[in-house]
Design an enzyme around this catalytic site. Structure first.
Site, PDB file in Angstrom:
ATOM      1  N   HIS A  76       0.877  -1.183   0.000  1.00  0.00           N
ATOM      2  CA  HIS A  76       0.000   0.000   0.000  1.00  0.00           C
ATOM      3  C   HIS A  76       0.917   1.236   0.000  1.00  0.00           C
ATOM      4  O   HIS A  76       1.653   1.447  -0.961  1.00  0.00           O
ATOM      5  CB  HIS A  76      -0.928  -0.105   1.220  1.00  0.00           C
ATOM      6  N   HIS A 112      -2.432  -2.207  -9.772  1.00  0.00           N
ATOM      7  CA  HIS A 112      -3.365  -1.600  -8.827  1.00  0.00           C
ATOM      8  C   HIS A 112      -4.629  -2.441  -8.802  1.00  0.00           C
ATOM      9  O   HIS A 112      -5.045  -2.950  -9.834  1.00  0.00           O
ATOM     10  CB  HIS A 112      -3.691  -0.160  -9.270  1.00  0.00           C
ATOM     11  N   ASP A 138       2.742   5.518  -6.838  1.00  0.00           N
ATOM     12  CA  ASP A 138       3.991   5.370  -6.095  1.00  0.00           C
ATOM     13  C   ASP A 138       5.218   5.163  -6.969  1.00  0.00           C
ATOM     14  O   ASP A 138       6.334   5.147  -6.471  1.00  0.00           O
ATOM     15  CB  ASP A 138       3.875   4.185  -5.123  1.00  0.00           C
TER      16      ASP A 138
HETATM   17  N1  ACO Z   1       4.620  -6.902 -10.678  1.00  0.00           N
HETATM   18  C1  ACO Z   1       4.474  -8.074 -11.307  1.00  0.00           C
HETATM   19  N2  ACO Z   1       3.320  -8.755 -11.392  1.00  0.00           N
HETATM   20  C2  ACO Z   1       2.251  -8.208 -10.802  1.00  0.00           C
HETATM   21  C3  ACO Z   1       2.323  -6.969 -10.132  1.00  0.00           C
HETATM   22  C4  ACO Z   1       3.554  -6.303 -10.083  1.00  0.00           C
HETATM   23  N3  ACO Z   1       3.694  -5.133  -9.473  1.00  0.00           N
HETATM   24  N4  ACO Z   1       1.097  -6.676  -9.644  1.00  0.00           N
HETATM   25  C5  ACO Z   1       0.287  -7.668  -9.993  1.00  0.00           C
HETATM   26  N5  ACO Z   1       0.990  -8.611 -10.694  1.00  0.00           N
HETATM   27  C6  ACO Z   1       0.463  -9.849 -11.299  1.00  0.00           C
HETATM   28  C7  ACO Z   1       0.205 -10.900 -10.242  1.00  0.00           C
HETATM   29  O1  ACO Z   1       1.330 -11.704 -10.034  1.00  0.00           O
HETATM   30  C8  ACO Z   1      -0.962 -11.644 -10.851  1.00  0.00           C
HETATM   31  O2  ACO Z   1      -0.460 -12.470 -11.871  1.00  0.00           O
HETATM   32  P1  ACO Z   1      -1.107 -13.942 -12.117  1.00  0.00           P
HETATM   33  O3  ACO Z   1      -2.511 -13.651 -12.585  1.00  0.00           O
HETATM   34  O4  ACO Z   1      -0.243 -14.573 -13.144  1.00  0.00           O
HETATM   35  O5  ACO Z   1      -1.091 -14.640 -10.789  1.00  0.00           O
HETATM   36  C9  ACO Z   1      -1.782 -10.540 -11.531  1.00  0.00           C
HETATM   37  O6  ACO Z   1      -0.819  -9.525 -11.845  1.00  0.00           O
HETATM   38  C10 ACO Z   1      -2.868  -9.966 -10.637  1.00  0.00           C
HETATM   39  O7  ACO Z   1      -2.270  -9.500  -9.415  1.00  0.00           O
HETATM   40  P2  ACO Z   1      -2.964  -9.509  -7.990  1.00  0.00           P
HETATM   41  O8  ACO Z   1      -1.910  -9.657  -6.926  1.00  0.00           O
HETATM   42  O9  ACO Z   1      -4.087 -10.491  -7.978  1.00  0.00           O
HETATM   43  O10 ACO Z   1      -3.575  -8.056  -7.939  1.00  0.00           O
HETATM   44  P3  ACO Z   1      -4.136  -7.350  -6.643  1.00  0.00           P
HETATM   45  O11 ACO Z   1      -5.230  -6.482  -7.111  1.00  0.00           O
HETATM   46  O12 ACO Z   1      -4.439  -8.336  -5.576  1.00  0.00           O
HETATM   47  O13 ACO Z   1      -2.890  -6.482  -6.126  1.00  0.00           O
HETATM   48  C11 ACO Z   1      -1.351  -4.713  -5.884  1.00  0.00           C
HETATM   49  C12 ACO Z   1      -2.743  -5.130  -6.372  1.00  0.00           C
HETATM   50  C13 ACO Z   1      -1.167  -5.165  -4.404  1.00  0.00           C
HETATM   51  C14 ACO Z   1      -1.238  -3.195  -5.920  1.00  0.00           C
HETATM   52  C15 ACO Z   1      -0.289  -5.376  -6.788  1.00  0.00           C
HETATM   53  O14 ACO Z   1      -0.441  -4.936  -8.124  1.00  0.00           O
HETATM   54  C16 ACO Z   1       1.138  -5.136  -6.302  1.00  0.00           C
HETATM   55  O15 ACO Z   1       1.629  -5.881  -5.432  1.00  0.00           O
HETATM   56  N6  ACO Z   1       1.825  -4.073  -6.831  1.00  0.00           N
HETATM   57  C17 ACO Z   1       3.146  -3.719  -6.369  1.00  0.00           C
HETATM   58  C18 ACO Z   1       3.038  -2.955  -5.044  1.00  0.00           C
HETATM   59  C19 ACO Z   1       2.557  -1.538  -5.268  1.00  0.00           C
HETATM   60  O16 ACO Z   1       3.030  -0.820  -6.144  1.00  0.00           O
HETATM   61  N7  ACO Z   1       1.610  -1.117  -4.394  1.00  0.00           N
HETATM   62  C20 ACO Z   1       1.054   0.242  -4.433  1.00  0.00           C
HETATM   63  C21 ACO Z   1      -0.388   0.216  -4.838  1.00  0.00           C
HETATM   64  S1  ACO Z   1      -0.981   1.852  -5.004  1.00  0.00           S
HETATM   65  C22 ACO Z   1      -1.241   2.333  -3.453  1.00  0.00           C
HETATM   66  O17 ACO Z   1      -1.458   1.624  -2.513  1.00  0.00           O
HETATM   67  C23 ACO Z   1      -1.182   3.756  -3.212  1.00  0.00           C
END
Ligand code: ACO
Length: 446
Positions: free
Chosen positions: A286, A325, A381
């Site tokens: 987050h 996201h 971010d």
């Molecule tokens: N890098 C690589 N792969 C990713 C990323 C990433 N940053 N984010 C999602 N994916 C992939 C997952 O591995 C998944 O792949 P799969 O379908 O093959 O298993 C698919 O994309 C869906 O991802 P989920 O984890 O199910 O998405 P969710 O909605 O649960 O998570 C989150 C969202 C937590 C923001 C995620 O994208 C992430 O971890 N991003 C990196 C951390 C980040 O930048 N957080 C800031 C968010 S903005 C904020 O809070 C202000």
């Protein structure tokens, strides 16, 4: 409000329109159920009537991570993640970031309308009047270890305000609620500045109520240090910070705002509720993501190392931090604005070379099948940490900066929730998959 049609208002009240019914047939029993649809949603409690056996509890919806569950109605922030739209109280984020100050946007979020000139001046005076933290805050901060993470300290300091202001427990009184909102927004920048100064073994200078919200923050933070900006740089950096606070001010029912609503649903006071929201923000998935982005960029080190890093990401061994996201399946509109703020900041600071690495990562990711298929784009971010670092903020302060902006959103949601006629204590259900009744075997026989 994601994906939910904007309610039709009649005389300021939501119209009770018949939007039809959702008909469900339970193949186990052949029974048909008709669930009323309102605002493109059905009430989960309506599922309870669906039973295979009259003695069973009834059907639940199962939604780990709340990916498709609306926990409340709200009139504060609208997001269309597919089209990359973000609006506070109906105003596009781009316009607010361009034309308003952060305190103006905080007023908007809390009150629902932009202030008139005299209202804004009075609001700014009120916030400045509360910029001195409670006298006990300095002593509290002195009790932490020198290397304590500023977010851990901030969470504790905000929770401690609950003990200094016991009147905050009167959550049913609108004027008392407002006093806590002004107190917290007024004190928070000074507390955040002191948190940083404490970690550097520095004194706690008084804030200057004559300065703007953001300039006062950076002046208090860096007073007497090598980062203290000159007059021109202070103006540019304060405006950049103001815009970053606006971009972070609200984002509807995200993890931290949901934590705020969840905790305050038990009638806990706003300080412990904001502390819980800040704790949720602290996590690297987050608000902690911008700190993680910098760590990632340092680890990659050079443009030539990007392909190897991307291979690890695509193999699922790690994440590209600052990408993806839950809601945006398009370019996060805030990320675009943050990118433009970087250029303004670099005019008065040294250019942060990590921006080139970040831009190249973005370029490669946006052309790569892995990211295209999963609709992963830069989020707010991805570039913010690079700007904060160029401004002179240490990495461990990044999430604190996020919290300064988001506090306006947390408090707006709290106020809305306190006025909500449907407010009830949050108490989700579970699907129990553990063992059936089991007898305790005496210790000697186990
Ligand atoms: N890098 C690589 N792969 C990713 C990323 C990433 N940053 N984010 C999602 N994916 C992939 C997952 O591995 C998944 O792949 P799969 O379908 O093959 O298993 C698919 O994309 C869906 O991802 P989920 O984890 O199910 O998405 P969710 O909605 O649960 O998570 C989150 C969202 C937590 C923001 C995620 O994208 C992430 O971890 N991003 C990196 C951390 C980040 O930048 N957080 C800031 C968010 S903005 C904020 O809070 C202000």
């Amino acid at each position: 409000m994601l994906g939910i049609r904007t309610p039709v208002l009649v005389g300021g009240e939501e119209a009770d329109l018949d939007e039809g019914k959702l008909t469900i047939t339970d193949s186990r029993t052949g029974e048909k159920y008709s669930l009323p649809i309102k605002n493109s949603s059905v009430r989960a409690i309506e599922l309870r009537q669906i039973r295979e056996d009259p003695d069973e509890f009834g059907m639940l919806s199962y939604d780990p991570g709340y990916t498709n569950t609306a926990s409340c109605t709200s009139r504060i922030t609208f997001i269309d993640g597919d089209r990359g739209i973000l609006r506070y109280r109906g105003f596009p984020i781009e316009d607010l970031a361009q034309s308003c100050t952060f305190t103006e946007v905080a007023f908007l979020l809390l009150n629902g309308n932009l202030p008139l000139q005299n209202e804004l001046e009075a609001w700014n005076r009120e916030l400045a009047g509360h910029s001195h933290p409670h006298e006990k805050v300095r002593q509290l901060l002195d009790g932490f270890l020198p290397d304590a993470h500023p977010m851990g300290v901030l969470v504790s300091a905000v929770a401690a305000l609950s003990t200094y202001y016991p009147d905050a427990k009167q959550i049913g009184c609108a004027s008392t609620r407002r006093l806590q909102q002004v107190r917290l927004l007024g004190q928070l920048p000074t507390i955040a500045a002191y948190v940083y100064r404490k970690s550097r073994g520095r004194s706690y200078p008084d804030p200057d109520p004559e300065l703007s919200y953001s300039e006062n923050f950076i002046r208090t933070l860096w007073s007497g240090t090598r980062h203290e900006p000159g007059p021109r740089a202070a103006t540019v950096l304060a405006r950049a910070l103001d815009r970053l606070f606006i971009l972070h001010a609200d984002h509807e029912q995200n993890c931290s705002t949901s934590a705020m609503r969840q905790v305050s649903s038990s009638n806990a006071d706003p300080y412990v509720s904001v502390a819980s929201a800040a704790a949720a923000l602290y996590g690297p998935l987050h608000g902690g993501a911008n700190e993680a982005v910098l760590g990632m960029l340092d680890e990659i080190g050079s443009i030539s190392a990007i392909p190897a890093f991307m291979r690890q990401v695509k193999a699922g061994e790690r994440r590209l931090m600052g990408f993806g996201h839950r809601v945006y399946k398009n370019y996060d509109p805030r990320a675009r604005i943050v990118r433009s703020i970087a250029d303004e900041v670099f005019e008065v600071t040294e250019r942060n070379p990590r921006i080139d690495l970040a831009m190249e990562l973005e370029r490669i990711a946006l052309e790569d099948e892995y990211f295209i298929k999963r609709r992963l784009y830069p989020n707010v971010d991805f570039y913010s940490g690079i700007i904060y670092q160029a401004m002179g903020f240490s990495r461990d302060m990044f999430t604190v900066l996020f919290a300064l902006g988001r506090a306006a959103g947390w408090l707006s949601h709290w106020e809305e929730f306190m006025r909500d006629s449907e407010k009830r204590i949050a108490r989700p259900r579970q699907i129990y998959l553990g063992p059936d009744r089991t007898d305790v075997v005496p210790m000697g026989d186990r």
